[in-house]
Structures are given as structure tokens and as C-alpha cells.
Motif scaffolding. Structure first.
Motif, PDB file in Angstrom:
ATOM      1  N   ALA A   1     101.243 -34.185  49.546  1.00  0.00           N
ATOM      2  CA  ALA A   1     101.519 -32.740  48.783  1.00  0.00           C
ATOM      3  C   ALA A   1     102.940 -32.228  48.833  1.00  0.00           C
ATOM      4  O   ALA A   1     103.292 -31.476  47.912  1.00  0.00           O
ATOM      5  N   ARG A   2     103.720 -32.875  49.766  1.00  0.00           N
ATOM      6  CA  ARG A   2     105.113 -32.330  49.821  1.00  0.00           C
ATOM      7  C   ARG A   2     105.642 -32.849  48.657  1.00  0.00           C
ATOM      8  O   ARG A   2     106.988 -32.507  48.385  1.00  0.00           O
ATOM      9  N   GLU A   3     105.233 -34.189  48.090  1.00  0.00           N
ATOM     10  CA  GLU A   3     106.000 -34.661  46.986  1.00  0.00           C
ATOM     11  C   GLU A   3     105.370 -34.578  45.504  1.00  0.00           C
ATOM     12  O   GLU A   3     106.280 -34.778  44.637  1.00  0.00           O
ATOM     13  N   ILE A   4     104.135 -34.473  45.578  1.00  0.00           N
ATOM     14  CA  ILE A   4     103.495 -34.560  44.117  1.00  0.00           C
ATOM     15  C   ILE A   4     103.490 -33.126  43.410  1.00  0.00           C
ATOM     16  O   ILE A   4     103.722 -32.156  44.300  1.00  0.00           O
ATOM     17  N   ALA A   5     103.005 -32.941  42.040  1.00  0.00           N
ATOM     18  CA  ALA A   5     102.986 -31.621  41.554  1.00  0.00           C
ATOM     19  C   ALA A   5     101.640 -31.036  41.715  1.00  0.00           C
ATOM     20  O   ALA A   5     101.401 -29.915  41.686  1.00  0.00           O
ATOM     21  N   PHE A   6     100.708 -31.850  41.710  1.00  0.00           N
ATOM     22  CA  PHE A   6      99.141 -31.503  41.785  1.00  0.00           C
ATOM     23  C   PHE A   6      98.313 -32.686  42.227  1.00  0.00           C
ATOM     24  O   PHE A   6      98.822 -33.839  41.751  1.00  0.00           O
ATOM     25  N   PHE A   7      97.018 -32.317  42.509  1.00  0.00           N
ATOM     26  CA  PHE A   7      96.073 -33.088  42.837  1.00  0.00           C
ATOM     27  C   PHE A   7      94.888 -33.154  41.814  1.00  0.00           C
ATOM     28  O   PHE A   7      94.854 -31.976  41.548  1.00  0.00           O
ATOM     29  N   SER A   8      94.435 -34.020  41.337  1.00  0.00           N
ATOM     30  CA  SER A   8      92.980 -34.064  40.384  1.00  0.00           C
ATOM     31  C   SER A   8      92.016 -35.027  41.095  1.00  0.00           C
ATOM     32  O   SER A   8      92.256 -36.346  41.151  1.00  0.00           O
ATOM     33  N   ILE A   9      91.034 -34.497  41.708  1.00  0.00           N
ATOM     34  CA  ILE A   9      89.785 -35.095  42.478  1.00  0.00           C
ATOM     35  C   ILE A   9      89.010 -35.781  41.369  1.00  0.00           C
ATOM     36  O   ILE A   9      88.168 -34.969  40.633  1.00  0.00           O
ATOM     37  N   GLY A  10      88.981 -37.076  41.325  1.00  0.00           N
ATOM     38  CA  GLY A  10      87.766 -37.642  40.771  1.00  0.00           C
ATOM     39  C   GLY A  10      86.520 -37.947  41.538  1.00  0.00           C
ATOM     40  O   GLY A  10      86.548 -38.784  42.233  1.00  0.00           O
ATOM     41  N   THR A  11      85.791 -36.880  41.548  1.00  0.00           N
ATOM     42  CA  THR A  11      84.555 -36.751  42.189  1.00  0.00           C
ATOM     43  C   THR A  11      83.722 -38.030  42.170  1.00  0.00           C
ATOM     44  O   THR A  11      82.813 -38.517  43.178  1.00  0.00           O
ATOM     45  N   ASN A  12      83.734 -38.491  40.951  1.00  0.00           N
ATOM     46  CA  ASN A  12      82.584 -39.822  40.865  1.00  0.00           C
ATOM     47  C   ASN A  12      83.043 -41.042  41.538  1.00  0.00           C
ATOM     48  O   ASN A  12      82.441 -41.604  42.415  1.00  0.00           O
ATOM     49  N   ASP A  13      84.532 -41.351  41.578  1.00  0.00           N
ATOM     50  CA  ASP A  13      84.933 -42.613  42.347  1.00  0.00           C
ATOM     51  C   ASP A  13      84.698 -41.930  43.916  1.00  0.00           C
ATOM     52  O   ASP A  13      84.484 -42.767  44.712  1.00  0.00           O
ATOM     53  N   LEU A  14      85.339 -40.841  44.155  1.00  0.00           N
ATOM     54  CA  LEU A  14      85.525 -40.706  45.541  1.00  0.00           C
ATOM     55  C   LEU A  14      84.068 -40.547  46.359  1.00  0.00           C
ATOM     56  O   LEU A  14      84.037 -40.916  47.216  1.00  0.00           O
ATOM     57  N   THR A  15      82.960 -40.114  45.441  1.00  0.00           N
ATOM     58  CA  THR A  15      81.705 -40.202  45.870  1.00  0.00           C
ATOM     59  C   THR A  15      81.315 -41.511  46.344  1.00  0.00           C
ATOM     60  O   THR A  15      80.684 -42.136  47.423  1.00  0.00           O
ATOM     61  N   GLN A  16      81.643 -42.726  45.441  1.00  0.00           N
ATOM     62  CA  GLN A  16      81.286 -43.772  45.583  1.00  0.00           C
ATOM     63  C   GLN A  16      82.044 -44.489  46.798  1.00  0.00           C
ATOM     64  O   GLN A  16      81.337 -45.394  47.562  1.00  0.00           O
ATOM     65  N   TYR A  17      83.273 -44.103  46.713  1.00  0.00           N
ATOM     66  CA  TYR A  17      84.150 -44.831  48.062  1.00  0.00           C
ATOM     67  C   TYR A  17      83.788 -44.148  49.372  1.00  0.00           C
ATOM     68  O   TYR A  17      83.792 -44.702  50.224  1.00  0.00           O
ATOM     69  N   VAL A  18      83.606 -43.080  49.412  1.00  0.00           N
ATOM     70  CA  VAL A  18      83.123 -42.428  50.672  1.00  0.00           C
ATOM     71  C   VAL A  18      81.828 -42.629  51.329  1.00  0.00           C
ATOM     72  O   VAL A  18      81.517 -42.888  52.330  1.00  0.00           O
ATOM     73  N   MET A  19      80.683 -42.782  50.057  1.00  0.00           N
ATOM     74  CA  MET A  19      79.471 -42.954  50.510  1.00  0.00           C
ATOM     75  C   MET A  19      79.034 -44.247  50.669  1.00  0.00           C
ATOM     76  O   MET A  19      77.894 -44.966  51.181  1.00  0.00           O
ATOM     77  N   ALA A  20      80.091 -45.274  50.062  1.00  0.00           N
ATOM     78  CA  ALA A  20      79.365 -46.739  49.878  1.00  0.00           C
ATOM     79  C   ALA A  20      78.539 -47.035  48.854  1.00  0.00           C
ATOM     80  O   ALA A  20      77.751 -47.691  49.311  1.00  0.00           O
ATOM     81  N   MET A  21      78.359 -46.359  47.949  1.00  0.00           N
ATOM     82  CA  MET A  21      77.419 -46.433  47.093  1.00  0.00           C
ATOM     83  C   MET A  21      77.596 -46.029  45.786  1.00  0.00           C
ATOM     84  O   MET A  21      78.460 -45.221  45.260  1.00  0.00           O
ATOM     85  N   ASP A  22      76.756 -46.941  44.823  1.00  0.00           N
ATOM     86  CA  ASP A  22      77.229 -47.120  43.390  1.00  0.00           C
ATOM     87  C   ASP A  22      76.382 -45.954  42.726  1.00  0.00           C
ATOM     88  O   ASP A  22      75.132 -45.903  43.018  1.00  0.00           O
ATOM     89  N   ARG A  23      77.271 -45.032  41.920  1.00  0.00           N
ATOM     90  CA  ARG A  23      76.142 -43.877  41.432  1.00  0.00           C
ATOM     91  C   ARG A  23      75.362 -44.408  40.136  1.00  0.00           C
ATOM     92  O   ARG A  23      74.398 -43.753  39.854  1.00  0.00           O
ATOM     93  N   GLY A  24      75.854 -45.600  39.821  1.00  0.00           N
ATOM     94  CA  GLY A  24      74.787 -46.033  38.707  1.00  0.00           C
ATOM     95  C   GLY A  24      73.621 -46.963  39.322  1.00  0.00           C
ATOM     96  O   GLY A  24      72.790 -47.621  38.729  1.00  0.00           O
ATOM     97  N   HIS A  25      73.300 -47.082  40.681  1.00  0.00           N
ATOM     98  CA  HIS A  25      72.298 -48.105  41.204  1.00  0.00           C
ATOM     99  C   HIS A  25      71.222 -47.286  41.223  1.00  0.00           C
ATOM    100  O   HIS A  25      71.117 -46.353  41.438  1.00  0.00           O
ATOM    101  N   PRO A  26      70.048 -47.984  40.604  1.00  0.00           N
ATOM    102  CA  PRO A  26      68.696 -47.350  40.271  1.00  0.00           C
ATOM    103  C   PRO A  26      68.196 -46.704  41.511  1.00  0.00           C
ATOM    104  O   PRO A  26      67.324 -45.932  41.487  1.00  0.00           O
ATOM    105  N   GLN A  27      68.372 -47.692  42.728  1.00  0.00           N
ATOM    106  CA  GLN A  27      67.964 -47.280  44.171  1.00  0.00           C
ATOM    107  C   GLN A  27      68.829 -46.240  44.782  1.00  0.00           C
ATOM    108  O   GLN A  27      68.313 -45.553  45.635  1.00  0.00           O
TER     109      GLN A  27
END
Length: 819
Positions: free
Chosen positions: A698-724
Motif C-alpha cells: 500500500a505504500r507504493e501502489i496507487a490502488f488495490f482491486s480485489i478479484g474475489t473469484n480467484d481470491l476465493t479459489q486460492y484461499v479456499m483451495a476450491m474451483d468455483r466451477g467444480h460441480p461438487q
């Protein structure tokens, strides 16, 4: 065994058309004393009522059953046409086998013929041979057909191009059908390859089975007189997504998060189409047609099959017309794809082969369909695997005609109902009347199925994947179906139902007001401004976003410039596109995300190595570092376009401080070389490490934009398109909200702002919680712009902050959604 001699074979013929070809092959039968001259007319008449083209360049013209008295003795003749003759549009015959069948003596020849059909190299050799003995031996079995040479690497035709599938859900039934129909308009043979999986470009089922997902690189090759024209047309079609429009139905206002107080039980499923309704349950269960293998005369069984196919084609044509009128051409295209299945040569070849092995047409058809349904179900991509439902739907339609089973209809009561079913085929859903069906809930199915797509287009709230317990719901019992939440509430009381009526009325009023006020800013009741921008992918999207009331572009996905071609876009081409997009926004900011692709998207001109786990590999900014010849021209184009309006740069997949600093340094070097303007540069927050390093970044960038789709997959270790796992991969999970809150806190300490460009921002509840957490910009799907802006205007920041505070205290996503 039928004897075939060289006098019954004519090599190197060149008939002008199908009629002349039939006359020539018929004359061979006349000269061999197999038929009377009048039988040739019968062969011509059959072409008017049925198709005798088997596939792979082989046709078997024969007369009508009622003219068998014109057959003097059973026999066959063969006309070889090396250059091919058009049999029907998109079908070129090179071996024409005339059949005069007085009894069943010809069956062994037909059995051998169906085996030859499956061997492309054998057919090619027979179509070019100068020795009639080759054809005789292939049909009589005196010498076994040569075994096709095998190779670990499939062979392409001489002329080809490479392309990347850019359709959002891959080369599924509708775009694949468009490809096949276009390919059939050329004489050239077309081959499509995905790795080692190869398809006949003129066969829909073959094309579906290579599993060409979004981002897959395929090779399209062709051979024949018009090969170059065919490839040019097919490449242009692929670049235009085969005419498929992104599904952008008008966003339906979601009802406020609500749970009935007095429901006796809740059945959880997956949201397929939004909306909330109440009514009596009507249960519908498919009845499987009984298929018996009662052998009959092969010719008569073949006639039954042809009649069933013809009738099914007429029904699908009518269904296509009906759906087109109700829901538009995009949804109706599903049934063009269904019709294409009926012409798939591999299905027809196997069915005919089984018939001539002594099986009934119904049993043979069922075997051929089931094998291919099971094959499709095994594809890794859930969207493509889901097309098995389409093939099963078509198979059932034909099967009903073969067995004399009446097409099962959904009989509704004389009042609107909530339909509960084991499953609904696309053709079932297309015939639903929104006046009679309030909503539906199914045991199986997925949110990307054609059933779900049609439900959304019809505005029918729907839930899929609810499980077998659904079938225990009593017929006639009252339920509340919440399509947005994916929940079916059983036996609510009058108070619950009255609340649903109020929610429905509110939703209608909100939709009308949101559309009328879409250009008004999103300012809360207590005067807090939230910027609502749009996620876009091209110039056309930018124009739609502006018309929808978006306050600029929160995410410009630049991948579209790289994935629809055989070489990287030039700096000039990129500059022109970025400039045009910026100008559509009339002074509002455009955030351009730099190239975000990886090993999951095979790009021919990059030769990216296949990675075991591409989502954890060289992608996003990491790939840009590896390919500066891609990264630098893109940055140059952005800085040059920045003189036409407000622009920001956003780097994807930043995982470390070093990633950011390296990317920022390259951008600054480019800016200085061009003497370009200083513009804001931010990063995507989509991996957990970026959140944990947010105070430093935050000290160096101008802004953050959160990609919740990928963030969810990486945090939860789950593919959002997985049928199960789809139900669990929820961006409103407290773990994800904690990540967002931590990012906002870090940004605010340095006076920086945070936006969200993932799917969560397009949800009403998600927008409220995000705003309450301190997110300043919501970048949403284009159809969601008006709804989200209206929701923000109707809310107060204080209320949303309180909601966000309570959400952070929750333990599960269900608790969050219950707030």
C-alpha cells in the motif's frame, strides 16, 4: 456371399451431381442383370424421402421397398468418384455403393462396409485406387482391410491454422454446431485437433468430444480444392466466437436476504436462475422408454430409423422457431445443435452397423447414444460434460418415435405450480410456460446447463442440484422457491407467503426505478459516494457499459487481443483499441489490466509449456516478465492511449513485493522513453500473499482491486466451477471477507482506495458488505450496473458498515447470507 466382379465397379468417374451418380451406379446393376431399368427411378425416389449417405465419403443408394419386384437378383455395384460428388449440402460422396437387395444376402457386405467406414485411411485408399480388386477385397473379405497406421501424434492436413477458443464456456454445443454447419458448406475435409484428440470438423459429436474448453488452443486443418477458403472462413468465425453472444439478460433485482420463519424444512441446491416465488408443488419424473431388442428385417429397421430421424428433425425445427420467438436466437441455437446430432455420421454408422448385425433399430440407436453420453460425461470441463444432457435429450426424442412411445409431456394443473423434477431436459424447459410454471427445482443438473440458460432467458426462477431428497416433497404441498439463494422452503405459513408477495412487489418496483435512474450516481442516503464501474472485454462492451450507466471501466480484460490470433497484436493495434475504449467513456476512468494468461490458455505463438497446475504456474505478471516482447508493447500502447482520457494500469497476479517493484520499474522506463503522462498504477489482489503483504504494498501502489473469484479459489483451495465444490466456494465466506477487510485497512492507512472487480460486487448482498468494509469502487457485470447503483442509493453507509461488522463475526458463508 455376393460375388462382385470388376464389371460391377467403375473407377475414376466424374458425375456432375448426385442424380447422375445414381444413374451411373444403377446402370452397372442393369448391365450385371441385377435390376430392371425401372429400379433406377426407385433409387432416385428414395433420395427424396431419406438420406443414403453413411459418412466418411460413402453413400449406399437403393430403391424403395415397394419396388423390390424390379430386382432380378441381389447384387451391388460400386462407383468410385475420386474428386467427390455432392450428395447433400455438406456431404461429399467418393464411393457410391449401389444396392439391389432381394433377400438378406447383402447383409455381410454391409457389415464389412460399416467397418470400412470407421477407417479413414482405408476409405481414402479405396477412393483413389486404380485397382478394382482393392474394392472387391475390402467388401467381400477375401483380404482383410489393412490396419490403419498408428502414431502417437495425430496427422494434420497440409493446410492449417491455430486458434484459441475464446467462447466463455468453450466449444460447447451451440458454437460447435455453428462450426460444423460452416465446415459443411465447403467440399474440403476439415480436421480439428486438441493435443492428441482429433475430430472431424463436419461432425458435431466428434467436435464436442475433444474437450475444447475456454482458452484451449486447437489446430484446424483442411484438405481439398477449397481448403484455403474453408480455413479462412472458419478462422474468422472462431475469432468472432462463432456468432455466440455473451449471455447478458437483463439483471433481475435480487430479493433482500430473507428466510421464512415458519417453514418446516429447507432443501439446498445451486442457484440456476434468480427470483423468489411461492406455490403448490407439481412433481415430474421422466419415464424411460422400454427398449427391446427384437430383430427384424434390416431394410425395414433402417426405414424405421430414417422416419424417426426425419420426424425428430421437424420437431426440433419447430422448437427452434418457438424458442427464437420467445427468447431470442442465442437460446434457440441450442436446438440447432440438437438437430445436428441427428446427422452425426458416427452415431448413424454404428446404429446401421448394429442393425445389420441383427439388432432392432431402437436397441441399436440406444447403444450408440449411451456410449457417447458416457464419453461426454467423462470430459474434465463441467460445461462440456454437461452437454451429455443435450445428447440424451435428442436420443430420447428419436427413441420415443422408434418404440412408439408418446413424447412425455409435463401436465400442469389449472393453476401455476412450482415444478419439482428428477431432471429437466433442455427441450422440456423450452416448452415451459412462465404463466403456468412459477419456478422449478431439479435433483441434478448444473448452473451452466442449457436447462439453466433457458430458465434465465424465460425469467423462471430455478434451482438445480438439490439432491434426491427433493423427490420426497409431497405433490400439491406449498413451497417457497428462492432461485437467488438456491433454497426450497417447505410448508411455509400465511405470514411467510405474505412476505414473499411484498418482496416480489418490491423487486418489480426496484427494477423499473433502477432502469430509469441508471445514469444517476450511486450516493447513499447519508451522502456517501460509491463508484460503480463495469467489467468489459472489448470496444463493444465499453459502449454497452456506457449505455448501462457505468461510471467508467473498473476492469478491462486485455486478453481478447491476444487469444484470437496466430501472432501477438502489434503496439499500433493495441493503441487503437485502447484509444477507442477510452473515448467511449467520455472522461470517466478506464482501468486496463495487463495481459493475464498462463499455461491453461495455450497460445500458439508463445509455445507455453504444459503445466501440471497452471493456476499456480507462470501466469499473469509472471508471464509478462518472461515475455518482455509482449509486455513492453502493451505498456507503450497504454501510455500512448492515455492522452485521450483518464487511464489506470493494473497488474495481475502480484504475489510479492518484488513482483510489484519489477513491474512498476518496467512501466516507468516505458513512460520515460515515450515522455508519457504519469498515470495511477495498481494491482489485482487475488492471492493470499498479496493480502498478507498489503501494508507494505500500500505504500507504493496507487490502488488495490480485489478479484474475489480467484481470491476465493486460492484461499479456499476450491474451483468455483467444480460441480461438487461450487456450493462451498462462496466469496461471502468469512475467510474471504477477512481478507478483503485486511486489504482495506492497509490501504486506508496509506490513503489509498480499494475496488472489487470480482463476481461478489455484482450481488446485492455482496455490494452492501463490500461497501460497509470500506471498498470505494464496485466493478460489476454490465447487466448489474443499474441494479447495484439503485441498491446503493437506497441504502445508508451506516447500515452497510453495521452489516459488514456482523459479517466479519460470522463463522460460515451460510451465516453471512442469513444476515
Amino acid at each position: 456371399m455376393i460375388e462382385i466382379n470388376e464389371r460391377q465397379i467403375s473407377l475414376h468417374a466424374s458425375p456432375r451431381d448426385k442424380q447422375e451418380a445414381i444413374n451411373l451406379v444403377g446402370q452397372l446393376l442393369i448391365d450385371s442383370h441385377n435390376i430392371a431399368p425401372g429400379y433406377v427411378n426407385s433409387m432416385q425416389q428414395r433420395e427424396e424421402v431419406s438420406n443414403t449417405y453413411l459418412g466418411n465419403g460413402i453413400a449406399i443408394p437403393h430403391g424403395l421397398n415397394e419396388h423390390r419386384d424390379l430386382i432380378e437378383r441381389t447384387g451391388i455395384s460400386v462407383l468410385q468418384v475420386p474428386a467427390g460428388v455432392t450428395w447433400n449440402p455438406g456431404e461429399t460422396a467418393r464411393l457410391i455403393v449401389g444396392i439391389a437387395a432381394k433377400s438378406d444376402e447383402h447383409i455381410e457386405v454391409l457389415r464389412r462396409l460399416t467397418r470400412v467406414l470407421s477407417d479413414e485411411k482405408q476409405v481414402e485408399r479405396l477412393a483413389q485406387t486404380t485397382n478394382p480388386q482393392d474394392i472387391i477385397q475390402a467388401l467381400t473379405g477375401e483380404r482383410a482391410p489393412e490396419k490403419a497406421a498408428t502414431s502417437n501424434q495425430p496427422v494434420d492436413y497440409e493446410h492449417y491454422f491455430d486458434a484459441v477458443v475464446t467462447n466463455k464456456t468453450g466449444l460447447h454445443a451451440r458454437p460447435a454446431a455453428m462450426f460444423v454447419n460452416l465446415a459443411k458448406s465447403f467440399k474440403a475435409r476439415i480436421r480439428v485437433r486438441n493435443g492428441e484428440r482429433v475430430a472431424d470438423g463436419k461432425r458435431l459429436l466428434s467436435l464436442l468430444q475433444i474437450g475444447a474448453e475456454h482458452g484451449t488452443q486447437i489446430r484446424v486443418s483442411a484438405q481439398g480444392d477449397d481448403a484455403d477458403k474453408a480455413l479462412k472462413a472458419l478462422q474468422e468465425a472462431l475469432n468472432n466466437k462463432l456468432g455466440e453472444e455473451e449471455a447478458e439478460t437483463e439483471q433481475r433485482t435480487e430479493t433482500a436476504s430473507w428466510t421464512p420463519r415458519h417453514a418446516s424444512a429447507t432443501i439446498n441446491g445451486i442457484s440456476a436462475a434468480p427470483g423468489i416465488v411461492f406455490g403448490a408443488v407439481k412433481t415430474y419424473v421422466h419415464r424411460a422408454a422400454k427398449v427391446e431388442d427384437v430383430a427384424g428385417d434390416p431394410i425395414e429397421e433402417g426405414e424405421k430409423l430414417q422416419q424417426a430421424l426425419d420426424t425428430s428433425k421437424k420437431e426440433l425445427a419447430q422448437l427452434h422457431a418457438d424458442v427464437s420467438a420467445r427468447s431470442g436466437a442465442s437460446q434457440a441455437a441450442i436446438f440447432e445443435a440438437h438437430s445436428e446430432f441427428l446427422s452425426d455420421s458416427s452415431i448413424l454408422q454404428q446404429t446401421i452397423s448394429l442393425i445389420y448385425q441383427g439388432h432392432s433399430a431402437a436397441w441399436s440407436w440406444n447403444q450408440a447414444i449411451q456410449e457417447r453420453v458416457e464419453s461426454l460425461q467423462q470430459l474434465s470441463d463441467p460445461v462440456l460434460a454437461g452437454r451429455a444432457a443435450d445428447l440424451r435429450d435428442v436420443g430420447t426424442r428419436v427413441q420415443n418415435h422408434l418404440t412408439g412411445t408418446q413424447q412425455q409431456e409435463i401436465h400442469l394443473d389449472n393453476h401455476p405450480v412450482i415444478l419439482v423434477a428428477d431432471d429437466l431436459a433442455p427441450s422440456d424447459t423450452a416448452t415451459l410456460d412462465p404463466q403456468g410454471v412459477l419456478g422449478f427445482c431439479t435433483v441434478g443438473g448444473g448452473p451452466t446447463s442449457h436447462t439453466a440458460i433457458i430458465a434465465r432467458s424465460l425469467g423462471i426462477p430455478a434451482i438445480v442440484g438439490a439432491g434426491k431428497e427433493l423427490l420426497n416433497v409431497a405433490d400439491g404441498s406449498t413451497c417457497i422457491l428462492d432461485g437467488s439463494a438456491g433454497k426450497l422452503y417447505l410448508q411455509p405459513d400465511d405470514e411467510d407467503i405474505e412476505q414473499v408477495r411484498q418482496l416480489q412487489q418490491q423487486a418489480r418496483q426496484q427494477e423499473e426505478a433502477a432502469r430509469a435512474e441508471r445514469f444517476a450516481p450511486a450516493i447513499t442516503r447519508d451522502q456517501h459516494r460509491v463508484e460503480v464501474a463495469a467489467n468489459i472485454g472489448n470496444v463493444r462492451d465499453a459502449q454497452k457499459a456506457a449505455e448501462a450507466g457505468a461510471e467508467g471501466v473498473g476492469l478491462l480484460r486485455t486478453e481478447f487481443l491476444y487469444l484470437e490470433r496466430n501472432s501477438a497484436p502489434s503496439e499500433e493495434e493495441q493503441f487503437a483499441v485502447y484509444r477507442d475504449i477510452i473515448q467511449t467513456q467520455k472522461g470517466q476512468n478506464v482501468i486496463i489490466r495487463t495481459l493475464d494468461i498462463g499455461g491453461d490458455k495455450e497460445v500458439s505463438y508463445l509455445n507455453l509449456p504444459k503445466e501440471d497446475n497452471p493456476f499456480l504456474g507462470v501466469r499473469g505478471v509472471r508471464l509478462c516478465f518472461e515475455y518482455p516482447d509482449l509486455f513492453i508493447p502493451q505498456l507503450r500502447a497504454i501510455y500512448r492511449a492515455a492522452t485521450y482520457g483518464p487511464v489506470s494500469i493494473m497488474f495481475p497476479m502480484i504475489a510479492t513485493l518484488e513482483d510489484w517493484q519489477k513491474a512498476a520499474a518496467i512501466a516507468e522506463q516505458v513512460r520515460q522513453e515515450l515522455n508519457g503522462p504519469t498515470i495511477p498504477i495498481g494491482i489485482m489482489v487475488e492471492v493470499p500473499s498479496a493480502v498478507l503483504l498489503a501494508t507494505h504494498l500500500a505504500r507504493e501502489i496507487a490502488f488495490f482491486s480485489i478479484g474475489t473469484n480467484d481470491l476465493t479459489q486460492y484461499v479456499m483451495a476450491m474451483d468455483r466451477g467444480h460441480p461438487q465444490l461450487a456450493k462451498q466456494a462462496d466469496s461471502l465466506h468469512p475467510a474471504i471477507l477477512q481478507m478483503i477487510w485486511q486489504t482495506v485497512q492497509a490501504a486506508e492507512q496509506e490513503g489509498k482506495w480499494v475496488g472489487v472487480c470480482g463476481g461478489l460486487a455484482s450481488e446485492v448482498l455482496g455490494a452492501s458488505i463490500l461497501t460497509g468494509l470500506g471498498v470505494k469502487e464496485l466493478s460489476v457485470s454490465i447487466p448489474s450496473v443499474a441494479t447495484i447503483k439503485a441498491h446503493i442509493r437506497s441504502s445508508s453507509l451506516q447500515d452497510m458498515q453495521e452489516l459488514a461488522k456482523r459479517a466479519l463475526q460470522c463463522r460460515t458463508s451460510a451465516e453471512v447470507r442469513g444476515l
